[in-house]
Design a protein around this motif. Structure first.
Motif, PDB file in Angstrom:
ATOM      1  N   VAL A 175     -48.672  30.541  45.655  1.00 21.30           N
ATOM      2  CA  VAL A 175     -49.155  29.246  45.158  1.00 21.30           C
ATOM      3  C   VAL A 175     -49.566  28.349  46.325  1.00 21.30           C
ATOM      4  CG1 VAL A 175     -48.511  27.128  43.944  1.00 21.30           C
ATOM      5  CG2 VAL A 175     -47.818  29.352  43.026  1.00 21.30           C
ATOM      6  N   SER A 182     -57.474  26.340  43.140  1.00 24.73           N
ATOM      7  CA  SER A 182     -57.294  25.534  44.345  1.00 24.73           C
ATOM      8  C   SER A 182     -58.607  24.937  44.828  1.00 24.73           C
ATOM      9  CB  SER A 182     -56.653  26.378  45.464  1.00 24.73           C
ATOM     10  OG  SER A 182     -57.524  27.416  45.881  1.00 24.73           O
ATOM     11  N   CYS A 241     -54.211  31.719  41.504  1.00 24.01           N
ATOM     12  CA  CYS A 241     -54.115  30.318  41.932  1.00 24.01           C
ATOM     13  C   CYS A 241     -55.353  29.897  42.724  1.00 24.01           C
ATOM     14  CB  CYS A 241     -52.872  30.112  42.794  1.00 24.01           C
ATOM     15  SG  CYS A 241     -51.310  30.400  41.942  1.00 24.01           S
TER      16      CYS A 241
END
Length: 443
Positions: free
Chosen positions: A140, A95, A91
């Motif tokens: 996440v 990001s 993730c």
């Protein structure tokens, strides 16, 4: 006499306030760099990082209780921890690119919501499946935390302070971890581990509200405003993310600084979150003392994180402090693993040294950020942090597969040998980094 050009009402710094007049009453005028609002926004993001670091590093203290409740093995606990780090790393690469494209609002509030949901799910763990689900949800949201705080520092403060602001975030987060682990150990004598994790979730609800009300993007400066008003249609989201990541990965300095930072912080994470307490217990220390000694390593990182950036600026050199710091970390990790069992007093100093010299990994973020255009700073930071957690995941999972069911100190010596080896290899990679301190001063 200097003249001024009126800004476009549709795109100027006050455009958001014209659309939403109430925002000016609540927040006041936005600033591009510095000022009270900059410190408030940066402070909230730093609190987010401290909070999620407490959850991350608290795994070292809570995991034995979860292991008993859910009837899991040591290998399963290690695997669950590594699944978190791998999901986080995956993730992480997205990001930073999302922050580069959309800014901090509303992405960081959504990230806080994910971590909050993960904490509540974490508290419901009764099987390996539930634990893995909680780890993924936590990952996440957490993937936006550290990089988001660094991104805020780069957006709201002058570029020359980027490395220092990033180091301060790590320092405060490490202080939270240092005091958080003993506090969590004490709390577990007062409440159940489920109640403790529900408390973390409740704190997250408060943070969601604060982020929604107060965290936003700064007003664009002249360069950003010109880029916005003159820009053509943006490419599709996924295409732009992979394009930005590709540009960063093609940069030699980004790759090399990621490897150096990755082995440094990955070793620190594996020791501070999982293996540190287990090694100390194998030396004969009580679990509560082991948690305190592990917290000392995070205290060392709190000192080292800003220190290496300050020294690097003072010496006008990025490469040498980074390489020397990682080599010294390799020595400290080796001493911690291979000293005789009757050296717990020496272990306090050694644990502090492991964290102190791990502060060199922050120069990886500084080098990567100084090696790419400003529009890719978030992506470069995300790559460095992602590699840190990929290596951290490996260093949590692989020793767990090597160790027997009832390991003794000699078993840890064999299983954790890979750490000093990787640290030496990371320092070797750092020798090929093109120093960016001179370029920064010249600019």
């Amino acid at each position: 006499m200097a003249t001024t050009t009126p800004s476009d009402p549709a795109t100027g710094p006050d455009a958001e306030y014209r659309k939403h007049p109430g925002a000016r009453i609540l927040h006041g005028p936005h600033r591009t760099t510095g000022g009270v609002e900059a410190w408030v926004v940066w402070g909230l993001c730093t609190v987010f990082v401290i909070w999620l670091f407490a959850i991350q590093t608290g795994y070292a203290v809570v995991s034995p209780e979860i292991q008993k409740t859910a009837a899991l093995s040591v290998a399963q606990i290690g695997l669950a921890g590594s699944i978190y780090t791998w999901a986080f790393a995956l993730c992480q690469f997205f990001s930073g690119a999302l922050l580069d494209r959309f800014g901090s609002r509303p992405l960081l509030a959504i990230a806080v919501a994910f971590v909050t949901a993960g904490a509540f799910l974490y508290a419901q763990t009764s099987s390996m499946g539930t634990l893995i689900a909680a780890q993924i949800v936590l990952a996440v949201g957490s993937s936006f935390g550290f990089v988001g705080a660094g991104y805020i520092g780069g957006q709201w403060f002058p570029a020359a302070r980027y490395g220092l602001m990033f180091g301060l975030v790590q320092s405060l987060a490490s202080l939270g971890s240092a005091f958080g682990q003993p506090a969590i150990s004490w709390q577990l004598t007062q409440v159940s581990w489920q109640q403790l994790l529900n408390g973390f979730g409740a704190a997250g609800v408060v943070l969601i509200v604060l982020f929604a009300l107060m965290v936003r993007n700064p007003s664009p400066g002249p360069e950003q405003l010109a880029r916005t008003t003159g820009a053509t249609a943006k490419p599709p989201l996924l295409a732009s993310i992979f394009r930005d990541l590709g540009r960063c990965f093609r940069n030699r300095n980004v790759v090399l600084s990621s490897l150096l930072a990755g082995v440094s912080f990955g070793s620190m994470l594996a020791m501070g979150v999982l293996w540190g307490p287990r090694v100390m217990e194998a030396r004969g220390a009580e679990s509560s003392l082991a948690a305190v000694l592990t917290a000392v390593s995070w205290l060392g990182l709190a000192v080292g994180a800003p220190l290496f950036n300050v020294l690097s600026d003072h010496w006008n050199n990025r490469r040498v402090p980074a390489v020397v710091g990682v080599l010294l970390q390799a020595i400290a990790v080796s001493l911690l693993i291979y000293l005789p069992a009757e050296t717990n007093s020496v272990s306090v100093v050694t644990m502090f040294a492991v964290g102190l010299f791990a502060g060199a990994h922050m120069l990886g973020f500084t080098v990567a950020g100084e090696s790419v255009p400003g529009a890719l700073v978030g992506s470069s930071a995300a790559i460095v942090n992602g590699v840190c957690f990929i290596i951290g995941g490996i260093l949590q999972a692989v020793p767990g597969r090597i160790l027997p069911d009832a390991p003794v100190l000699a078993d840890y010596g064999k299983a954790l040998l890979m750490m000093p080896i990787l640290l030496v290899l990371g320092a070797a990679a750092g020798l090929f980094i093109k120093d960016t301190a001179t370029d920064r001063n010249r600019a």
